[in-house]
Design a protein around this motif. Structure first.
Motif, PDB file in Angstrom:
ATOM      1  N   LEU A  43       0.827  -1.207   0.000  1.00 47.87           N
ATOM      2  CA  LEU A  43       0.000   0.000   0.000  1.00 47.87           C
ATOM      3  C   LEU A  43       0.865   1.263   0.000  1.00 47.87           C
ATOM      4  CD1 LEU A  43      -2.727   1.491   0.295  1.00 47.87           C
ATOM      5  CD2 LEU A  43      -2.507   1.217   2.760  1.00 47.87           C
ATOM      6  N   ILE A  44       1.901   1.268   0.824  1.00 46.41           N
ATOM      7  CA  ILE A  44       2.740   2.474   0.902  1.00 46.41           C
ATOM      8  C   ILE A  44       3.451   2.689  -0.444  1.00 46.41           C
ATOM      9  CG2 ILE A  44       4.584   3.670   2.196  1.00 46.41           C
ATOM     10  CD1 ILE A  44       2.229   2.825   3.983  1.00 46.41           C
ATOM     11  N   ASP A  45       3.939   1.595  -1.027  1.00 44.27           N
ATOM     12  CA  ASP A  45       4.599   1.714  -2.341  1.00 44.27           C
ATOM     13  C   ASP A  45       3.643   2.302  -3.371  1.00 44.27           C
ATOM     14  OD1 ASP A  45       7.032   0.785  -1.498  1.00 44.27           O
ATOM     15  OD2 ASP A  45       6.677  -1.289  -2.117  1.00 44.27           O
ATOM     16  N   GLN A  46       2.399   1.804  -3.340  1.00 38.48           N
ATOM     17  CA  GLN A  46       1.390   2.296  -4.289  1.00 38.48           C
ATOM     18  C   GLN A  46       1.139   3.781  -4.102  1.00 38.48           C
ATOM     19  OE1 GLN A  46      -2.621   0.711  -4.046  1.00 38.48           O
ATOM     20  NE2 GLN A  46      -1.787  -1.285  -4.698  1.00 38.48           N
ATOM     21  N   LEU A  47       1.006   4.184  -2.827  1.00 35.30           N
ATOM     22  CA  LEU A  47       0.751   5.611  -2.556  1.00 35.30           C
ATOM     23  C   LEU A  47       1.921   6.467  -3.034  1.00 35.30           C
ATOM     24  CD1 LEU A  47      -0.814   5.479   1.028  1.00 35.30           C
ATOM     25  CD2 LEU A  47      -1.961   6.056  -1.110  1.00 35.30           C
ATOM     26  N   LEU A  48       3.120   5.972  -2.774  1.00 36.39           N
ATOM     27  CA  LEU A  48       4.306   6.731  -3.194  1.00 36.39           C
ATOM     28  C   LEU A  48       4.405   6.806  -4.716  1.00 36.39           C
ATOM     29  CD1 LEU A  48       6.635   5.365  -0.430  1.00 36.39           C
ATOM     30  CD2 LEU A  48       6.458   7.792  -0.954  1.00 36.39           C
ATOM     31  N   ARG A  58       3.377  12.150  -5.853  1.00 35.95           N
ATOM     32  CA  ARG A  58       4.800  12.491  -5.748  1.00 35.95           C
ATOM     33  C   ARG A  58       5.005  13.253  -4.435  1.00 35.95           C
ATOM     34  NH1 ARG A  58       9.353  13.379  -9.173  1.00 35.95           N
ATOM     35  NH2 ARG A  58      10.064  15.458  -8.613  1.00 35.95           N
ATOM     36  N   PHE A  59       5.059  12.495  -3.314  1.00 33.61           N
ATOM     37  CA  PHE A  59       5.117  13.183  -2.011  1.00 33.61           C
ATOM     38  C   PHE A  59       6.425  13.942  -1.839  1.00 33.61           C
ATOM     39  CE2 PHE A  59       2.296   9.528  -0.867  1.00 33.61           C
ATOM     40  CZ  PHE A  59       1.156  10.287  -0.624  1.00 33.61           C
ATOM     41  N   ASP A  60       6.300  15.143  -1.301  1.00 35.65           N
ATOM     42  CA  ASP A  60       7.491  15.903  -0.910  1.00 35.65           C
ATOM     43  C   ASP A  60       7.817  15.630   0.557  1.00 35.65           C
ATOM     44  OD1 ASP A  60       7.845  17.661  -3.373  1.00 35.65           O
ATOM     45  OD2 ASP A  60       5.721  17.930  -2.887  1.00 35.65           O
ATOM     46  N   TYR A  61       6.759  15.433   1.351  1.00 32.61           N
ATOM     47  CA  TYR A  61       6.952  15.223   2.784  1.00 32.61           C
ATOM     48  C   TYR A  61       6.167  14.004   3.249  1.00 32.61           C
ATOM     49  CZ  TYR A  61       8.274  20.179   2.661  1.00 32.61           C
ATOM     50  OH  TYR A  61       8.856  21.371   2.360  1.00 32.61           O
ATOM     51  N   ILE A  62       6.776  13.261   4.161  1.00 26.59           N
ATOM     52  CA  ILE A  62       6.023  12.248   4.910  1.00 26.59           C
ATOM     53  C   ILE A  62       6.113  12.662   6.376  1.00 26.59           C
ATOM     54  CG2 ILE A  62       5.877   9.827   5.613  1.00 26.59           C
ATOM     55  CD1 ILE A  62       7.163   9.070   2.939  1.00 26.59           C
ATOM     56  N   VAL A  63       4.951  12.811   7.017  1.00 25.08           N
ATOM     57  CA  VAL A  63       4.930  13.184   8.431  1.00 25.08           C
ATOM     58  C   VAL A  63       4.266  12.035   9.177  1.00 25.08           C
ATOM     59  CG1 VAL A  63       4.299  14.965  10.096  1.00 25.08           C
ATOM     60  CG2 VAL A  63       4.632  15.585   7.691  1.00 25.08           C
TER      61      VAL A  63
END
Ligand code: NAD
Ligand code: TYD
Length: 379
Positions: free
Chosen positions: A66-71, A75-80
């Motif tokens: 799931l995380i790979d798919q979201l990434l 095109r995330f600049d930040y992960i909080v």
């Protein structure tokens, strides 16, 4: 336009953070990832999810696919990373869950981000990273352990956690720094003191005490009530994270706290006195009381609402005595200062809970009563 993946934002601080960020910045997009555990409540952020600036995905930070798919999709600049099991008492009952979510979940996010953000290698074999990306870990002052009567936690204080919760958060911090040191990953960490404010789940001290007062129940104070916590209004924490995300150097760690140490017993007494004052000034709030006996004036009686409700109960195992933050690094380097004085913040918070009884009912409609009975039955 910067794009943020914010994990755990259906919980207390994460929800306040996305509200803060959406109000403050026009040019951002936020994707919330939350597993909706007992502590996550979609209704808290329902008005923020407009599928334009803010999206919601239900899922677990431990789920690599799931995380790979979201990434790949954004095109995330930040992960909080707010997502965590966050309650010390629960960590004493089910430690392994805390290790899974807080340590392995964090590592999973780091590794997926490494897969998506690395764009090459330098001459020494270190990965190079897409420009402007950052992983921010939301940590806690509890990683430093416990203080005696004197002194403060600085960023140099050795890590010395005691509870399964704080040990798991410490491990997460260390793995975040390992990714920074080994792969030169752009990371930051903030370690904040106890937060209070709207949308906190009523397992934590302040909302639990408010709920119990309204229900006329005893107010369980662990041990003799002299343990000290350093309280910060949640918006001041959100502001600090925003500043660290945008101003801090890669690899920086900042403590966050507002120099507001209080003994638990004083927090409880202040909460009783504040609710009583609000209900004296505005008797219509008495409708939220479970006990509706009338006094001689024909109003719902509140004479019983006093310190006699307090019940000193068996102490928490390994209960840390005192937390206190020295926030001088973040003030000096980034110009952060807390804005909400405790006297104002606590009244605002209590008023919010009185005005949002539906929210409290909603979040405690599931297993809460079982949790409460189990956690407090032998105390
Ligand atoms: P919370 O318990 O209110 O919220 C946690 C959120 O994370 C919930 O929405 C929950 O559904 C979600 N979550 C839990 N496990 C998940 C998983 N495996 N995958 C995806 N989502 C998951 O916690 P909080 O008080 O808002 O704390 C947020 C963060 O701040 C935590 O990392 C905590 O350690 C840290 N922190 C909290 C405080 C405090 O006073 N509450 C102080 C300092 C730091
Ligand atoms: P809590 O809100 O659980 O936060 P933390 O353990 O992360 O500091 O507890 C705050 C303080 O209040 C802590 O010293 C434990 C105490 N406490 C009680 O005395 N009674 C309670 O019912 C709870 C939940 C906490």
């Amino acid at each position: 336009m910067k794009t943020y993946l914010v994990t755990g934002a259906a919980g207390f601080i994460g929800a306040n953070f996305i509200k803060y960020m959406l109000a403050k910045h026009d040019d951002i997009k936020i994707v919330v990832l939350d597993a909706l555990t007992y502590a996550g409540n979609l209704a808290t952020i329902a008005n923020d999810i407009d599928n334009e600036r803010c999206y919601f995905v239900k899922g677990n930070i431990c789920d690599r696919n799931l995380i790979d798919q979201l990434l790949a999709n954004y095109r995330f600049d930040y992960i909080v990373n707010f997502a965590a099991e966050s309650h010390v008492d629960r960590s004493i009952e089910v430690p392994q869950l805390f290790l899974q979510t807080n340590i392995l979940g964090t590592q999973n996010l780091l590794d997926a981000a490494r897969g998506a953000w690395v764009n090459g290698k330098d001459e020494n074999g270190y990965p190079t990273w897409r420009k402007g990306v950052r992983f921010h870990q939301v940590s806690t002052d509890e990683v430093y352990g416990s203080l005696g009567a004197e002194g403060f936690f600085t960023e140099e204080t050795p890590l010395n956690p005691h509870s399964p919760y704080s040990a798991s958060k410490t491990s997460a911090d260390m793995i975040v720094m390992a990714y920074h040191d080994t792969y030169k990953m752009p990371v930051t960490i903030t370690r904040c003191s106890n937060n209070y404010g709207p949308y906190q789940f009523p397992e934590k001290l302040i909302p639990l005490i408010i709920k119990n007062i309204l229900e006329g129940k005893r107010l369980p104070v662990y041990g003799n009530g002299t343990n000290v916590r350093d309280w910060l209004y949640v918006d001041d924490h959100c502001k600090a994270i925003d500043m660290v995300l945008h101003q801090a150097e890669d690899g920086a760690i900042y403590n966050i706290g507002g120099h507001n140490e209080m003994q638990n017993i004083d927090i409880v007494k202040l909460t009783i006195a504040t609710i009583r004052r609000i209900m004296t000034e505005n008797p219509s709030y008495r409708q939220y009381l479970k006990k509706k006996e009338l006094n001689e004036a024909g109003e719902i009686d509140i004479e019983w609402m006093n310190d006699s409700l307090i019940s000193f109960v068996k102490d928490r195992l390994g209960h840390d005595m005192r937390y206190a933050i020295d926030p001088s690094k973040i003030s000096r380097e980034l110009g952060w200062l807390p804005e909400t004085k405790f006297e104002d913040g606590i009244v605002k918070t209590i008023q919010w809970y009185l005005d949002n009884q539906e929210w409290v009912k909603n979040v405690t409609s599931g297993n809460y009563q079982n949790y409460y009975d189990n956690m407090y039955k032998n105390r």
